[in-house]
Structures are given as C-alpha cells and as structure tokens.
Design a protein around this motif. Structure first.
Motif, mmCIF file in Angstrom:
data_model
loop_
_atom_site.group_PDB
_atom_site.id
_atom_site.type_symbol
_atom_site.label_atom_id
_atom_site.label_comp_id
_atom_site.label_asym_id
_atom_site.label_seq_id
_atom_site.Cartn_x
_atom_site.Cartn_y
_atom_site.Cartn_z
ATOM 1 N N LEU A 149 -11.176 -19.315 9.815
ATOM 2 C CA LEU A 149 -9.880 -18.687 9.601
ATOM 3 C C LEU A 149 -9.348 -18.269 10.965
ATOM 4 O O LEU A 149 -10.024 -17.586 11.730
ATOM 5 C CB LEU A 149 -10.027 -17.470 8.696
ATOM 6 C CG LEU A 149 -8.742 -16.738 8.289
ATOM 7 C CD1 LEU A 149 -7.850 -17.650 7.456
ATOM 8 C CD2 LEU A 149 -9.080 -15.457 7.513
ATOM 9 N N TRP A 167 -7.223 -16.200 13.344
ATOM 10 C CA TRP A 167 -6.609 -14.870 13.368
ATOM 11 C C TRP A 167 -5.653 -14.693 14.539
ATOM 12 O O TRP A 167 -5.950 -15.083 15.661
ATOM 13 C CB TRP A 167 -7.688 -13.800 13.473
ATOM 14 C CG TRP A 167 -8.562 -13.639 12.270
ATOM 15 C CD1 TRP A 167 -9.694 -14.338 11.976
ATOM 16 C CD2 TRP A 167 -8.395 -12.700 11.209
ATOM 17 N NE1 TRP A 167 -10.242 -13.899 10.798
ATOM 18 C CE2 TRP A 167 -9.466 -12.884 10.303
ATOM 19 C CE3 TRP A 167 -7.438 -11.700 10.932
ATOM 20 C CZ2 TRP A 167 -9.606 -12.125 9.136
ATOM 21 C CZ3 TRP A 167 -7.579 -10.942 9.781
ATOM 22 C CH2 TRP A 167 -8.646 -11.162 8.897
ATOM 23 N N ASP A 191 -16.661 -19.409 10.817
ATOM 24 C CA ASP A 191 -15.821 -18.841 9.761
ATOM 25 C C ASP A 191 -14.601 -18.103 10.283
ATOM 26 O O ASP A 191 -13.593 -17.986 9.576
ATOM 27 C CB ASP A 191 -16.643 -17.873 8.900
ATOM 28 C CG ASP A 191 -17.726 -18.568 8.098
ATOM 29 O OD1 ASP A 191 -17.591 -19.779 7.841
ATOM 30 O OD2 ASP A 191 -18.717 -17.896 7.737
ATOM 31 N N HIS A 192 -14.686 -17.584 11.509
ATOM 32 C CA HIS A 192 -13.593 -16.776 12.050
ATOM 33 C C HIS A 192 -13.329 -17.139 13.509
ATOM 34 O O HIS A 192 -14.257 -17.209 14.314
ATOM 35 C CB HIS A 192 -13.931 -15.290 11.958
ATOM 36 C CG HIS A 192 -14.139 -14.802 10.566
ATOM 37 N ND1 HIS A 192 -13.117 -14.344 9.779
ATOM 38 C CD2 HIS A 192 -15.275 -14.711 9.808
ATOM 39 C CE1 HIS A 192 -13.604 -13.976 8.594
ATOM 40 N NE2 HIS A 192 -14.906 -14.201 8.596
ATOM 41 N N GLU A 228 -3.118 -18.485 11.437
ATOM 42 C CA GLU A 228 -3.084 -18.528 9.975
ATOM 43 C C GLU A 228 -2.824 -17.158 9.376
ATOM 44 O O GLU A 228 -2.104 -17.021 8.391
ATOM 45 C CB GLU A 228 -4.420 -19.032 9.427
ATOM 46 C CG GLU A 228 -4.662 -20.505 9.501
ATOM 47 C CD GLU A 228 -5.943 -20.865 8.779
ATOM 48 O OE1 GLU A 228 -5.876 -21.209 7.577
ATOM 49 O OE2 GLU A 228 -7.013 -20.800 9.413
ATOM 50 N N ARG A 253 -11.273 -13.809 4.310
ATOM 51 C CA ARG A 253 -11.426 -15.247 4.523
ATOM 52 C C ARG A 253 -11.822 -15.959 3.223
ATOM 53 O O ARG A 253 -11.256 -16.999 2.870
ATOM 54 C CB ARG A 253 -12.476 -15.532 5.593
ATOM 55 C CG ARG A 253 -12.728 -17.020 5.800
ATOM 56 C CD ARG A 253 -13.956 -17.312 6.643
ATOM 57 N NE ARG A 253 -14.198 -18.752 6.696
ATOM 58 C CZ ARG A 253 -14.884 -19.437 5.776
ATOM 59 N NH1 ARG A 253 -15.410 -18.789 4.730
ATOM 60 N NH2 ARG A 253 -15.049 -20.735 5.882
ATOM 61 N N ILE A 277 -8.826 -16.237 0.876
ATOM 62 C CA ILE A 277 -7.833 -17.223 1.314
ATOM 63 C C ILE A 277 -8.344 -18.644 1.113
ATOM 64 O O ILE A 277 -7.615 -19.522 0.647
ATOM 65 C CB ILE A 277 -7.454 -16.974 2.788
ATOM 66 C CG1 ILE A 277 -6.644 -15.684 2.904
ATOM 67 C CG2 ILE A 277 -6.666 -18.155 3.367
ATOM 68 C CD1 ILE A 277 -6.375 -15.251 4.323
ATOM 69 N N ARG A 278 -9.596 -18.869 1.435
ATOM 70 C CA ARG A 278 -10.153 -20.223 1.325
ATOM 71 C C ARG A 278 -10.327 -20.666 -0.128
ATOM 72 O O ARG A 278 -10.469 -21.858 -0.392
ATOM 73 C CB ARG A 278 -11.484 -20.302 2.071
ATOM 74 C CG ARG A 278 -11.327 -20.252 3.594
ATOM 75 C CD ARG A 278 -10.599 -21.497 4.107
ATOM 76 N NE ARG A 278 -10.416 -21.466 5.555
ATOM 77 C CZ ARG A 278 -9.242 -21.312 6.145
ATOM 78 N NH1 ARG A 278 -8.144 -21.156 5.417
ATOM 79 N NH2 ARG A 278 -9.138 -21.304 7.467
#
Length: 334
Positions: free
Chosen positions: A3, A5, A28-29, A68, A293, A296-297
C-alpha cells in the motif's frame, strides 16, 4: 502488493506514524511521498526516513499519482480541508481524530468518500491494539455479563500549557482532543449512542474547554461517566463493570495493559522501531495501518472497527458537549 502511503503532514505525529509503518513488512507498506505547507519540513521527514518525494503543499501530494492513501495528521482545524482535498483526488484517507471540527464536516467527508468510492477512516488507533481487541471479545462473548457501568477519563496535569490544547485557533480543547478517547470507549463497550447527555466544564480565557465531565444516559440504568482535563492528572483508564466482573483498560489512549476479569494484569509489548517515538506507545500505530491495508486490499470502503457511523456518533456527542459548555470555533460553527 504494498500500500503506497502519502504523509499529509510533517510534525511529531507524522514522525511517529512513519516510524511505526517501518516496523511492518515492506512488501505490505511503502511510503512514497510527504507533503505539507512547508517544503523544508517535508524535506526533513524525507531525509530522516528516506522517503522518495517531498512536497511543499498538500495539493502537490494529492496530485501525485503514485500515492494510494493519504495519512492526515495536521492540526485539528485542517483535518477536514486536507482530507477533503485528498478524497477529491481519489485518494483513500486515514485521518487523525477528530476527522472534523463538527458533525457536519464529518458527514461531508463520509459522503465524499462514498461518492469517490474510496476508503475513509478516522484514526481511532487504540481500537486496533491487542488489548482493546481482547476486551471487545470478552464483552461480546458475555464474559462480563450485562454491562452496568463505564467510566472513561483522560487528564494530564499542566497540559493546558500546550498550545494545541489551549488555543482556539489551533482547534484546542479537551473535548475535541482527549474527549475522543473517552467517547469512543463508551461506544466500543455499549455499541450505541447515548440517549441524553449532561455536561459541565471549565473554559479558559479564549473560551476553550480545559476540563469537562459528563454523564451519558444509555438507558437500562447504565452508569456512564466521561471526564477530560488539561489541568489535572487522572487515572487515564476505562473501567467497565458488568454483572459478572470488571475489566480496567490502563493508558486509555495507548493501552498495552489491562486488568482482566481474573484481577491479573495482561500485557502486549510493542516491537522496537528504528527511531525513538515522540508519544507513548506510538509504535501501536502499526496495528491501525496494517488493518487499513487489509481493508483496502479486500475492497472495503470503511473498517468495522471504526465504521463511519461511529465517527459520526462521536462528532455528534462532541457537538452536544461543546454546546452545553458554550465552546465555539470561528469558521467551524455547527
């Protein structure tokens, strides 16, 4: 997929949020940009955390196609405008509490998020801590029995000297800042809004509340009390009393410890981060970010732990508390 940021601020809470994000899996981030009204401040955050892009305006951040989701951690009066800007540009938004200065602003943000078909959540980070999750399970599983009383209080001595708590121009006041934690705790436990509220408090020379106490009527003879103070030190706890026992959540806004039904303390330690944090237990922001996350996913537009209805409910309660105390913000009238 990570995701991506964008950090819509560069102050202390932004530092803590980014620091906490970096304790999560980089697959993941990913932090791709930071932007605020001061390019020098954005550059400082960029350099410290090796963020690819820094901007000197919120608009530039909103226009970055690689962002995003925007994390909004500005001062209270700008939460609405910055969140609105990000939503208008199709960004998901995680906004620090309170996400609006009043319920009308929150209503507008929720409506805009739905219109743009993006995720929007108020940053009630504490609800994602393992301690709170444990308590929620105990309540829903009937381990406490019928809830009889809730007392939530948050007070810190001499906090009145901090500008963001005492200055009207900065959206100060314990109701908007500290009150969120007490109000959300009652919602968290009882899963409804109060039927009526009786509040009293103390205002400073600017007309900002520096202490507040309120009784909330949820019916069925439940005793519900919330207290906030920028003058006095309180226990800073949530005490939940049921027909089968009692649970105490320590450190109301950043709890890693509780006193469970058996009278014993339970502790969920936080991991280490690369840098020191500015606020207590801020590494716990990682729980919130990771759940955002996942939501959203999986295509969700709100999170069940902090649904839009709860943010609206909190704002309505804050409106009523401020109305009874006579706290008004120029340019942010209800």
């Amino acid at each position: 997929m990570a995701l991506r940021w964008g950090i819509s601020c560069a102050g202390l809470i932004a530092n803590d949020f980014v620091n906490a994000l970096l304790t999560l899996n980089p697959d993941d981030h990913q932090i791709v940009a930071v932007g605020c009204h001061d390019l020098k401040e954005s550059e400082k955050l960029k350099t410290k955390f090796d963020i690819p892009n820094a901007y000197g305006s919120y608009l530039e951040l909103a226009q970055d196609p690689n962002v995003e989701i925007a994390y909004v951690g500005t001062l209270n009066p700008w939460h609405f405008e910055v969140s609105k800007l990000m939503l208008e540009h199709g960004k998901h938004v995680l906004c620090e509490k309170p996400c609006g200065m009043n319920s009308k602003q929150v209503e507008q943000l929720v409506a805009l998020a739905k219109e743009k078909n993006v995720f929007f959540m108020e940053g009630l980070w504490i609800r994602f801590f393992p301690s709170y999750q444990h308590v929620r399970k105990q309540i829903r599983n009937g381990q406490l029995g019928e809830i009889l009383a809730v007392k939530a209080e948050f007070g810190l001595k001499d906090l009145v000297k901090v500008d963001r708590l005492s200055k009207k121009s900065m959206g100060g006041g314990t109701i908007l800042d500290m009150g969120v934690y007490t109000i959300q705790a009652c919602q968290w436990v009882l899963e409804e809004e109060p039927k009526s509220i009786k509040a009293k408090g103390i205002l400073n020379e600017e007309g900002v509340d520096i202490e507040m106490s309120a009784e909330l009527d949820y019916g069925d003879n439940k005793r519900v009390q919330i207290n906030t103070s920028a003058l006095n030190q309180y226990s800073n706890s949530v005490v939940i009393v049921g027909t089968k026992g009692q649970i105490t959540i320590n450190e109301i806004f950043c709890s890693t410890r509780i006193i469970d039904l058996d009278g014993k303390e339970k502790h969920w330690p936080l991991p280490k981060a690369k840098f020191d944090f500015h606020y207590p237990n801020s590494c716990g922001l990682r729980y919130e970010a990771d759940e955002v996350r996942k939501a959203i996913r999986t295509g969700k537009k709100e999170h069940e732990n902090v649904p839009h209805s709860d943010s609206l409910g909190i704002a309505r309660i804050q409106d009523e508390l401020r109305r009874q105390l006579g706290v008004h913000y120029e340019g942010h009238d209800d």
